[in-house]
Structure formats: structure tokens, C-alpha cells
Design an enzyme around this catalytic site. Structure first.
Site, PDB file in Angstrom:
ATOM      1  N   THR A   1       0.830  -1.204   0.000  1.00 47.29           N
ATOM      2  CA  THR A   1       0.000   0.000   0.000  1.00 47.29           C
ATOM      3  C   THR A   1       0.870   1.263   0.000  1.00 47.29           C
ATOM      4  OG1 THR A   1      -1.774  -1.125   1.164  1.00 47.29           O
ATOM      5  CG2 THR A   1      -1.752   1.278   1.324  1.00 47.29           C
TER       6      THR A   1
ATOM      7  N   HIS B   1       1.904   1.938  -3.441  1.00 49.87           N
ATOM      8  CA  HIS B   1       0.843   2.580  -4.236  1.00 49.87           C
ATOM      9  C   HIS B   1       0.805   4.077  -3.964  1.00 49.87           C
ATOM     10  CE1 HIS B   1      -0.948  -1.036  -5.878  1.00 49.87           C
ATOM     11  NE2 HIS B   1      -0.959  -1.594  -4.675  1.00 49.87           N
TER      12      HIS B   1
END
Lengths: 340, 340, 340, 340
Positions: free
Chosen positions: A40, A43
Site C-alpha cells: 500500500t 501505491h
């Protein structure tokens, strides 16, 4: 204090000097010691469609950590200065329908640290006391620092009936590797792990997979282990469409497919043959059950039946965040941990 | 053929020469190789109140066994001459409410081999094909011969949530010792076994109990393992009133007590404080689930995560049945197996 | 303000003038409108062994109520002045093991309003905001005022598989009568309620019992409804030893006995024949699941599938507390509610 | 005897004169009285891709029926000549892994009457005694004749937690309409049924749907009934991709989607947003649990809490099979039943 900050919309992070956060009366201030790096975070670093749609810079990134309590709010009664702690990073309204019925992990109103508010790639983080989880003396900051993703793996694995089962784990990233170890510790008869990447397969083997093999070898391994019935449980940890079809193909009729991996795009599913006619149960795994999963995790760690250490391949100072991003994107790392 | 027969009402068995049994079209004839001796056999030997109320001599005793299929009835399609097998000894009407809803193990119409019809302490036994369970090549006749009591232990243990739990086993007879090993294999965080008999405690330790202790030490061990909460699961394997009160006292609020041991008499229970206020679940364990338990047992044995061998302390020919009775009554034996 | 107070150790209550309670920052002050009277209040009134062992006068009694929020603490965000509410009267540490794993109802550290701290037989009560439960506009104060005991009934009933089941309810006090209505609403095939008191049986019939009969008629009714199998579920609401033996005798093999009634003394149980050989599950029901039970209750009330009104037989002002005590002890009342 | 036969590969059926079937020793011969017509029969009539891939003409079609036992095999002990019966049409090997572990409904070796062997659109059918289910005196042949599809609906509905739930049924064919009635009987708080066809919606309303609405009105109805949370349970009965996306969109986070409808083609699914992030459970419903579902169905019918009669819109003699096919294809019929 030092913090890894998403300053503006666009690619990258900045190591910055920011103020130590203030805490509310029901919060605690934690001195971060170790912090795990997650896909994450990549990202957000890359500022992909998901990140740009959800995050509002500037904010400090990072959501997996452990450290010491440095300060407690006036209403906090059961966390003390000096306590060694980690925390659930999903902050959920205390009295929501979901919180009140054991389903806080799926509350749509969840705010995630390092995504929706300041995170833990910093010297200090403010956390609601409600989210704090104490670490036993026997559990290191390092392992405390990866309780979040281990928790995902515990959630995915122990919501299926593992003792005596043939378990297929598709995808040997850190969470997949944790799941391998958990399934072994919980008495799986056979744990078959697949990944296209041999280094990841080696990590899975190190966590106890009976078979750590390329996806194309999975059908034969499941066939043999299950005497042709299919896997009792598939833990889908990759989000790769081919692996998802594999999961549906190799689970036995009436079995369970727990899906944690997140496909980047919609994909074709043959609902008739892959789900309905097989009579299977598919379970979407998000976060960690609060706090049943945390308790289970602590029980396994205390007992010493599960040790995630082999999955941690890199330990870096916060300053080397670019290297951390590179390692994860290269796909060869297991878990990367910041030593803050 | 040679058979151990309960000839008449009254104490004792007789080693006799009896005809090889005839089989019906839906039955098979099995050449017995190994047969486990059970406390129930002792009750029949001693001809106590239970035995004299239930059994109708003459009949061949014994209900735990493994062997080879020697002959198959004309309607039997999936068992073949030469197959290595054991069998579920509870014979239940095929289309009863209980059989049809996964509850065959509690069907009141059950007929038990060696109790209600001829049993397995003999060279041959006739069994309904429906009750036959095939042994893998890797499973010995000896272990096949104790599938029945192991199955009780699997039933008692795996109907509770074991992974990560603190498990207290009260009573270290053979079934208690099996339960210790199963709980370890299924990922219990801590397995505490109690018995007043040090030899039995040694057997439990050999099966992997973290603590194999006298009953008076149990409270402290549970306290420490559970941080004062109490045991998540208690497996009551003794039938001794003091142990049963122990079970209720040491299980945590909201926990589970699975009762397999059979008290000889009614006993006082403080339902308010021992059951209601603690919010616990009590489960009466009878027989084995047909055939979920058998499948689980086979999965553990195949996987090698559970090995009952250390519990087998004596192997005797059928001729030494008096010695077998003596050993079990003395309370020092683990499992006693006849080599037929 | 006016309050019904347990002034000193010894029999009786006193209607007193006491200060309106102060609230903490995380509490709310509620103007009580209706308050249910419970058997527990009678125990405290009578000052029996349980009461004198647990309670520390002086304190305001009463634990079932509904009213309006009059004031909110500075930290309370989701309860507002003017909200119509009831509350869970069991106050449990927020971060205890039990609270965090969906088992708050069995937390041994629970403090109960009207027992361990000031209760609701008063014009005002202070409650932690965390314990507040909002009432829909469609739900009256009166029904709000009995959510606590209705919740016990929902907990006892809906933790068993009710749709299509034959349900026996032993004991037709208010909670038993609620359970009758809940079981009907949840699709029980047959609800058989027993009580020695014909007035209570009439209340159970009014709540929808197919059979509301004397205990001695229960065996025949269960036999007929279940075609000789026994009741799938028994809800034991009396605490009377004869009823408890009835429960064990009339539940079918493999069935469930949920025990909410509290025997005054230890009693003899034949664990072998009443529990083990029948393979049943016994569940001790304490309080209400927080807050799954509350949600279920609200769903049934909103839907109109369950209406407890027929169980409420008496409505009295607080001043008539002696009459309330008398009515309950006489055993003829259903639910008695104070109009405050 | 008269039978509706699939004579050759290609479209159509033929009403033929064929021999009364012989029975094996473990079978019974049943005189068919009523037989339900199913969409599967239409597929076989039309000889679509599925039918031509699976079926091997010639064979008698039809798999839903009730009638009288006319003859019993020599080994059959618990079915008698003259018994009023229906039967489970999925014939599963008795000792398969699936049969032995309560999962017979998903056994890949299943043979279905009217698909893989001769079916029930005939004056007589041979059935294994093991598959026979007795009808109570109070249950008509007509209702007995649709136990198969009602069973699918019971299976789909009662494997979800229905009491107090908001239930969305997408698709109001006969099975969807049955599910509506079952959910009402089992205490759903609100049952919302959707179909594009107003006649089918009228049938759903007749079975008790609180809302029987067009798909485009579903979101608002679910929103209102669930106060914005989403449906607790969705029963997907249509197989239409738009309805399946609806199911995923309208189920609440953490809820359940039970899928019985069969999409004709693979379809795009956004696994991330439709399954994983919502934390839902998806269950593929095939056939009926043997025989738990049958028992539940009988309990509801006996109790009179569920009556499928309004769903039966047409009763025809076997001779009018072309009309039956036309009615079902037109989509306006509820259940069509042959009076044999």
C-alpha cells in the site's frame, strides 16, 4: 521529528522534519521503533489511481509499527507511559453498527493511519488508546512492527477450518508466507504454496510449506495431497487473475476460497462452474477482526508455534526509503522493516 | 475360530472356539489382525450394573480392531477382498433421522459391536460394508486397531476451536493422551494435562503435553498459561467428580467444556456458578461423527502430525486376556492391544 | 430527585430525595421515563444471601429503563440531548479481553447498574455513552424500558437454530414469555411452554405458544411435536431443578439446552445420562451479547414480528414499589413497569 | 407405461410407451402422481450446449415428483408398498468422501434422475431406497412433487442467518418465490424481491415479500429497510449478470450472497470492490443438503409456516408437455406441475 511524508499529489515521499503530533484526551503518543513497509505504501509512493482517488496530502505515511508509549491522554486508563505496544491501524467509530457487532474490520467509515490520517513512518505517532495492542515482553519491536500484515494472514487463515486440511496458498508475498506458517502451526495436513517467483517460493519453504512450487505444478500437488478431491482451503494472496482461476479450479467441491489478494481490474469469472456448481464458499478478507484476530496472533507468538522472522528480509533506516520502495517493487523482498 | 466370548451373565470371559460368522449381502467378513482393549470391555468382564443391564450373553466381545477383508457380500461394491480396513463399531439405521442429518453418533437405535452383537476379539468379524473405513498403506494394523478410541479423542478435541487455545485435559487415560497429541498437532498454544497417576502423566508428557501435572497443580498452570483468564477449552476425560468441578472452575468465562468421561453416579453441580454465570458451552461427546471424525483422523495420520504409538504400552495375544484385564484395572497401562 | 434507594443492609427500599447524578466526560445523563422491575430487584429488596454478598448500600436500585438524554459529556460525539434511548446495564472495561473478542457479556469485571453502582429507579441516571442504545421513533418508552430482559430472551433464543425447530420453554416468567414470542417470530415449528402457574401459562399462550401446559404434560407434547425424537432446543427459564431435569430428558439426542434460569442451590445431575450419552450442547446464558443481541432485538421490534406488550401486566408509579415487590413475589405478574 | 422421453439428440420430447422399470434389490418402484417441471427440463427439450454435452438419449426426463411406492426390493427394510413418498433426485455413491461428510450435494459423481438416468415424467420410476423421503399424511402429492426445487430454496435460505435480517431476493422464478416465503417464515425483518417481470413480482408478493419490485427500485428499498447498511443476506436466484452485480452492490459489508442462479456465460466481476473490500461471504448453492435440508423443509410444511401453493400456477396432464415448455419459456408461469 523525522517523518516520511507524502507532501503533494504526485510520485514520491519526502523525509521531512515535522512537529510531534498532539494527542487528544483519549489518545496516546507512541515513540515508533520499528515499522513495516507494505505494498500500500508503494501505491501511495507511486501515486496510482487508487492513491490519488483516496489520499489527501500532505500526510505522514506508514501503517505498521511498534514502539513505546511516551504520553497518554487524560481519559486513558489502561495504557501507561513506557508500555511496549503496537496498534490496529484501522480507526473505526466506536459505536457504529459494525463496531458493535464484531465487524469493525468492514466498517465503511474506517480511517486508516498512513492513508487517511498521519501514519507511523515517523518518530512519533498519535493513536486512539482504543486501538493500542500491548506486546508481551517476549515479542520484539520488529515482530510487533509487522502485526498488521501478520494479522491479515491470521484473519485469512484461521477463519477457515485448518486442522487436518489440505491448504493451497496462491501467492508468496509476505502475507502469503505468513499464512503458510500459520497453516502449518494450526495443523494443516499439507500446505502447498505457489508463486512464479523462486525467491518468494524459497521464503514460503522457509515458513514450512510442504510444497513451494510454480503455479503450473499446483494441480498435481493438490491432486496428490488430496487424493483427487481438491484443496479443502485456498488462501488467495496474489490478486493475479490466473491464480484466482487456479483457486477456483483446485478447491474441492464444498471447500473454501479466502480472497485477500486484490486484482487491479475486473476479471471474467465463470460463476456457474467456478462457484455455484462447486458449492464453494468464497470469503473476502479485509483487515483484521478486532480484536479476535489480534488475540489469536498473540497466542501463537507467545506459544512460539509461529515465527515470522524468516519472512523479514531487509531492515533499513527510514532514510533509505527509496531503497525500500525499490526492493518491494522488484518483488524479491520478503518483508522490509524500517528501524526508526 | 478363536474368540473371546462373554458366555453367561457373571464375571469373566472365555476363550472359545466358535463358528466363523456368516455375512449378509451388504456385509463383509474381516480377518482381525489387531484389536484394542477398552474400559468398556472391563465393565463387561466384571459384569457391572451397566453391563448386566445392557448385554445379552453369549456374544463375542471387543469393538476396536483392524484387519483384512476376507469375503464380501453380493451387494458390496466398494470394499474388496484383501483391503486393509478398520470399522466404525456403532451400527446405525441407514435412513434414521440421525443418520440422515449428520448425527448418527447420537442415534438411540445404535447397535455396538462387542456390546449388542458379536465383536472383534476373534479371528473374524462380520461388519456392514457401510461401516468399513479403509486404512492407508502407511497406517499399521496396530494404529488401525485403535481408530475407535482415537476417534473419540478427535471428536472431543476438534469440535472445539483449538488453534491458539489454552487447552486443559483432565484425565490421562488413553483417550486423554490421544487428545493431548491432537491438541498439540492442531496448534494449541498450551496443553495442560492432569491425572492423579504419575505413569499416566508420563504418557501425556510423551504425547506432547506442555504440563503433565497432578490435579492440584492445574489451577496455577492454567492461570499462568492464560494470564488469569482460564482455559479456552477443557476436555474432560476422567468422569471423576473432582475433575469435573475442576473443569468448570478452570474454564474461562465463555469457554467450552467437552465431556467424554462418564461419572459412575449422579453428582452435585452448581449450575448457577459453574455453568450459567460463566456463560460456558458444555458438549457431551459420544462416539465419533460419522464420518467427519474418521476423515480428520486419517488426515492427521497421513500427514504424520499425530502419532498415537507412545500411548500403546502393551501388546498381548488374545490368550492373555486375563492379563489385559488386570493391566487396565491397575490403571497403569496406556492402550493395550491384542495381536490376534 | 426522586429515587428508590437501598439505604442499608437489610430488607426493604426507601423512596428518597437524592442529588441528580454528575456525569463524567464520556457519560450521558438520562431522564428515566419507564423502568422494568426484575427478580434481581426483589433479591436486593429481600436482602438475601446473594444480595448481601454482593451489594454495598447505599445505592439506587433498578437496571432496566428507557428515557431521554438530558445532558452529554464533553467527549460524547454520537449521543445528543433529546435522544430517546435505553442502555445496556452491564458496564464492562472497554479494552478487556472479553470486550475485545465479542464476549463482553461474560466479563468477570462487569459492573451492573442498580447492583454495583446507582441504578435507574430514579428520575435520572448517568450512563457511559458507550452503553447507550438508541430507540427508534416507533418504539415506546415502555418497550424501551424492558430491553434488558427482552435481550436476555433474544440471547437465549437466537443463539440456537430456531427456524423449523421444536422448542421447549421451561418457565413462563417474563423472560420465558418473551422467548416464546421470539421463537415464534423466528420460525419455530412448534413452541411448547411449561409452567406450574396457570396465569403464567396464559401469558405464554398470549405470546404465541402452541402449547402452554403444566410440566407434567410436556413429555407428551414434545413426543407428539417431534415424532418421538425430543425437542431440538430447550430454553430453561425457571431455575427449578425439576424443570432442569425435564430439559435434559426432553431434549433430543444432539440437541441444545440453553440455561438462563438460576437454581438457588447446587443440584444433582446425572452427567452420564443427561449430558454425555445424549451428545447434547448446554449453553449458559448470561446477559446480552454486546451488541449483536441488541441489534437483533431492534430488528424484530422494527419489523413488528415480535411484540412484548402482552407480557406487561402492571404499570405503577415509583411510589408503589411495595406493590411491585408484592406482585412479583406472588408470581402472578408478568412484567411490572414503573412509570417514572 | 406412458413416459416423456428424450429420444434422440436434438430438440423436443416424445410421449412414448416404454416398459415399467425393473428395480434392483436396494431400490423401490414408485407410481408417480405429480411431477414438477423445471428449467432444466427446458434445457433438455431445447437441447442446448449444456444438455448436449451432458445427456445421453434415449432417457425419460423429469426429476421432481411424488407418488406411491408400488414395489420394494428385497433389501429394502424401511420403505413399504403403499407409502406416500418423494425422493432426492441426486444419486450419490453411498460411501464417497462427500456422502460420508455431509456434503453429498456437491459430490462430482452424482447421477441425476431425468438427466443422467431415467426420470419421473412417467407413470413409474425406480429409485434407490436410500433416496426416498416419506411424505406426511398432511402433505399433498402436489407439494410432494415440488420438494426438489423447494429444497433448493430451503438450502439457499436457511444456510444464512435469517431471523431479524434484511433479505434481498434477486429473481422471482419459482425458487426465488419459495425463498421469499421461507425467509418470511424464518423471521426475516424485511424481504425485498426483485424481478423485471411483473407477473413474477406478483407471485413473490403472494408469498409474502414486503417489497416485490423492479430491480431499479431495489437500492432504495434496501437503503430504507437497512438504514443505509445494505442487505444482510442476498439470495441470487436469477443468474442474470445485472442482478449479480446488484447483489454485490446491495449486500452490506460483511454480509452474505448465496448464489443459486446460473449465468449462461462467464461475466466480469470486480473482485476487489465487489467481494474483497466488502468482506462478504459468497456461497454457491447446489442441490439440497442430504438430508438436513429435507428435514427442515418437512418441519416448515408440517408446522404450516410455509405454503408453496401460490407459486403453482399451472397443472397439466403429461400429454400437454408442449404447453408446459411454452409456459416456462414465456416466463410468466410460476411452477408448472404435471398430473400424471
Amino acid at each position: 521529528m523525522k517523518a516520511l511524508v507524502k507532501r503533494t499529489a504526485g510520485r514520491g515521499f519526502a523525509l521531512s522534519d515535522v512537529p510531534v503530533p498532539d494527542i487528544r484526551d483519549d489518545e496516546v503518543l507512541i515513540r515508533v521503533r520499528r515499522a513495516g513497509v507494505c505494498g500500500t505504501d508503494v501505491h501511495i509512493y507511486e501515486w496510482d489511481a487508487w492513491a490519488s482517488g483516496r489520499c489527501r496530502p500532505p500526510f505522514t505515511v506508514g501503517h505498521e509499527f511498534a514502539g513505546d508509549v511516551e504520553q497518554v491522554g487524560s481519559l486513558v486508563t489502561d495504557v501507561r507511559v513506557g508500555d511496549r505496544v503496537t496498534a490496529e491501524g484501522h480507526i473505526v467509530p466506536e459505536r457504529s453498527y459494525f463496531s458493535r457487532t464484531g465487524q469493525a474490520h468492514v466498517d465503511p467509515q474506517t480511517k486508516i493511519i498512513g492513508v487517511d490520517r498521519d501514519g507511523c513512518f515517523a518518530e512519533y505517532i498519535a493513536m486512539p488508546a482504543r486501538n493500542v495492542w500491548h506486546l508481551d515482553d517476549s515479542i520484539s519491536y520488529e515482530i510487533g512492527g509487522i502485526h498488521d500484515p501478520m494479522g491479515n494472514a491470521f484473519h485469512a487463515t484461521l477463519t477457515a477450518p485448518i486442522p487436518g486440511s489440505v491448504v493451497l496458498v496462491t501467492g508468496c508475498g509476505p502475507i502469503g508466507c505468513f499464512a503458510v506458517g500459520i497453516a502449518r502451526a494450526a495443523g494443516a495436513a499439507r500446505v502447498i504454496a505457489t508463486d512464479t517467483n523462486p525467491r518468494r517460493r524459497a521464503l514460503a519453504a522457509g515458513m514450512g510449506a510442504h510444497d513451494a512450487i510454480a503455479p503450473e505444478a499446483a494441480a498435481a500437488a493438490v491432486e496428490q495431497a488430496s487424493r483427487g478431491l481438491g484443496a479443502d482451503v485456498v488462501l488467495e494472496m496474489s490478486g493475479v487473475p490466473a491464480a484466482i482461476h487456479h483457486a477456483f479450479a483446485l478447491v474441492r467441491p464444498g471447500g473454501r476460497v479466502h480472497m485477500l489478494g486484490i486484482p487491479a481490474q475486473p476479471m471474467e469469472v465463470n460463476i456457474a462452474t467456478e462457484i455455484v456448481f462447486k458449492g464453494i464458499t468464497v470469503y473476502g478478507v479485509v483487515g483484521r477482526r478486532m480484536y479476535d484476530t489480534w488475540l489469536q496472533m498473540t497466542q501463537f507468538l507467545r506459544a512460539g508455534t509461529f515465527d515470522p522472522t524468516p519472512v523479514i528480509t531487509h531492515r533499513l533506516p527510514l532514510e533509505e526509503f527509496e531503497e525500500a520502495m525499490r526492493l518491494i517493487k522488484a518483488g524479491d523482498a520478503g518483508k522490509v522493516v524500517f528501524e526508526v
